[in-house]
Design an enzyme around this catalytic site. Sequence first.
Site, PDB file in Angstrom:
ATOM      1  N   HIS A  68      44.708  47.744  46.161  1.00  0.00           N
ATOM      2  CA  HIS A  68      45.257  46.842  47.678  1.00  0.00           C
ATOM      3  C   HIS A  68      46.667  46.068  47.131  1.00  0.00           C
ATOM      4  O   HIS A  68      47.429  45.709  47.788  1.00  0.00           O
ATOM      5  CB  HIS A  68      44.393  45.833  48.146  1.00  0.00           C
ATOM      6  CG  HIS A  68      43.975  44.881  47.181  1.00  0.00           C
ATOM      7  ND1 HIS A  68      43.410  45.075  45.893  1.00  0.00           N
ATOM      8  CD2 HIS A  68      44.355  43.477  47.107  1.00  0.00           C
ATOM      9  CE1 HIS A  68      43.161  43.854  45.257  1.00  0.00           C
ATOM     10  NE2 HIS A  68      43.777  42.825  46.085  1.00  0.00           N
ATOM     11  N   LYS A  73      45.696  46.213  37.096  1.00  0.00           N
ATOM     12  CA  LYS A  73      45.631  45.740  35.880  1.00  0.00           C
ATOM     13  C   LYS A  73      44.313  45.521  35.144  1.00  0.00           C
ATOM     14  O   LYS A  73      43.367  45.322  35.769  1.00  0.00           O
ATOM     15  CB  LYS A  73      46.178  44.121  36.178  1.00  0.00           C
ATOM     16  CG  LYS A  73      46.877  43.488  34.830  1.00  0.00           C
ATOM     17  CD  LYS A  73      48.206  44.111  34.710  1.00  0.00           C
ATOM     18  CE  LYS A  73      48.817  43.431  33.421  1.00  0.00           C
ATOM     19  NZ  LYS A  73      47.900  44.039  32.293  1.00  0.00           N
ATOM     20  N   LYS A  97      38.854  39.192  40.093  1.00  0.00           N
ATOM     21  CA  LYS A  97      39.168  38.471  39.343  1.00  0.00           C
ATOM     22  C   LYS A  97      40.457  37.974  39.588  1.00  0.00           C
ATOM     23  O   LYS A  97      41.074  36.821  39.558  1.00  0.00           O
ATOM     24  CB  LYS A  97      39.209  38.794  37.740  1.00  0.00           C
ATOM     25  CG  LYS A  97      39.536  37.841  36.928  1.00  0.00           C
ATOM     26  CD  LYS A  97      39.640  38.391  35.438  1.00  0.00           C
ATOM     27  CE  LYS A  97      38.460  38.883  34.723  1.00  0.00           C
ATOM     28  NZ  LYS A  97      38.557  39.334  33.229  1.00  0.00           N
ATOM     29  N   LYS A 109      40.965  49.465  34.627  1.00  0.00           N
ATOM     30  CA  LYS A 109      40.158  48.956  32.982  1.00  0.00           C
ATOM     31  C   LYS A 109      40.471  50.488  32.447  1.00  0.00           C
ATOM     32  O   LYS A 109      40.267  51.398  33.112  1.00  0.00           O
ATOM     33  CB  LYS A 109      38.760  48.659  33.037  1.00  0.00           C
ATOM     34  CG  LYS A 109      38.328  47.765  32.128  1.00  0.00           C
ATOM     35  CD  LYS A 109      38.781  46.572  31.901  1.00  0.00           C
ATOM     36  CE  LYS A 109      38.416  45.436  30.739  1.00  0.00           C
ATOM     37  NZ  LYS A 109      38.674  44.356  31.254  1.00  0.00           N
ATOM     38  N   SER A 366      49.343  37.582  31.495  1.00  0.00           N
ATOM     39  CA  SER A 366      49.914  39.018  31.416  1.00  0.00           C
ATOM     40  C   SER A 366      50.621  39.200  32.697  1.00  0.00           C
ATOM     41  O   SER A 366      51.679  39.792  32.714  1.00  0.00           O
ATOM     42  CB  SER A 366      48.634  40.158  31.771  1.00  0.00           C
ATOM     43  OG  SER A 366      47.996  40.459  30.318  1.00  0.00           O
TER      44      SER A 366
END
Length: 474
Positions: A68, A73, A97, A109, A366
């Site tokens: 979305h 990440k 998260k 991931k 990040s």
Amino acid sequence: MKPTVYQEKSFRENVNLVFDIAAATLEIEDGLAYVLKGAYNVYQVRFPVKIDGKVESFIGWRADHSEHKLPTKGGIRYSPQVTQDEVEALAALMSYKCALVNVPFGGGKGGLVIDPKKYNDDDMERITRRFAFELIKKDYINPATSVPAPDMGTGPREMAWIADTYMQHRSEDINGLGCVTGKPVSLGGIPGRTEATGRGVVYGIREFFRHAEDKKEACLEGTLEGKTVIIQGLGNVGYHTAKILEAEDGAKIIGVIEHDGALMDHNGLSVEAVNTYNKEHGGLKGYPDAQYFENGNSVLEEECDLLIPAAMEGVIHMENASRIKAKLIAEAANGPVTFGADAILRQKGVVMIPDIYLNAGGVIVSYFEWIKNLSHIRFGRLTRRHQVNQNDLLLQAIESGGHKIPTELAKKICLGPNELDLVRSALDDTMREAFQQIRERYWSHDKIDSYRIASMAIGIEKIALSYQDRGVYP
Ligand code: GLU
């Protein structure tokens, strides 16, 4: 008497169970909920690398959960235990998260089945570069669509190799450095990224301690000063969490658990000394200044104010949950408390600050690193000196009225923030704000009985909203 059989679920099922309960507190369509639960896509790759003249084959994955927001990440994990299922579950956690802490990324991931301890630095570099190349070929590493970061078993070194490999293959990409975060500062990284997850954990705990009502539920009061802490895992996250709690908050680290056992000292361990010993000796056994326990996990069950699992998923499970004596469990690792254990602990009155909130510091910083890479300028470069000059003028104006500011204070006021100050204060701000949202949902919603469900509900809600606003329905 028959022994009790514990019906423990897999990591992925644990994540999905929390999802279902949280989604049921929201008004979202079943079809959309189904999409938000499963991995959006996953790429598996098997590739060969020559080690000591012999071909070895490696298997790895990159999963993109929700797209979305782009890029997706999430870290790349190196561990012999990595599975596709785990990578997908972790990618899902990354989506929730990021949404929860308002970081505009989708979730992803990566994982490679490897025991990094078995290979020398040169081999690790060749394996990492080859894995990176395989992912780059399929756009699973790209500053616009999928941006990995460190996770268990990887760090700035691996991120530097990945960035360099990307730039070798895509030298025309002006934003190439943003293809990965958690890089060394010399290669486009940002100060404060290495400590970020641990520091974020501490900022989250501090915010919890600012709310008397919440502390009361955990039978805690006062500040972190003198509070007893047991920490599991002295890797990057565990080390920084313990170090900051000890040095900046005056907490007492009474227990440290590592792969070969645990140390305890009720007067408080020196985090730096234990960490140095652990690094030099490859474990805690033989450390002279504390009591050593061969069965490290038994120390999870010792009395303490805060228990901080900072290593693997599933370390607090249905079998040991009833024996946990901590008042507050601060989840620095991903998924350290199983779904079954969560219920047992809540019944005992143990409060848990969940992973998807508490360990978000890594991805928050990040985000700052990625923005820095895309803007090609370090934070504060254009504004710092101007700010120092303005502060100086302000001081002069105050002092011209005859009010002398003490020299030390004047020096502090005049300082312009460096990049690390900016990163830390922005991380603090994000962690405070996110906890306030979570506790607000927790205290105001009668169907929500834990911060875990509140956090997950907020995360899902934000992703669902972004799909709905965009109009995914043709
Ligand atoms: N591996 C970290 C996490 O699980 C960081 C991810 C990132 O920075 O993208 O949150």
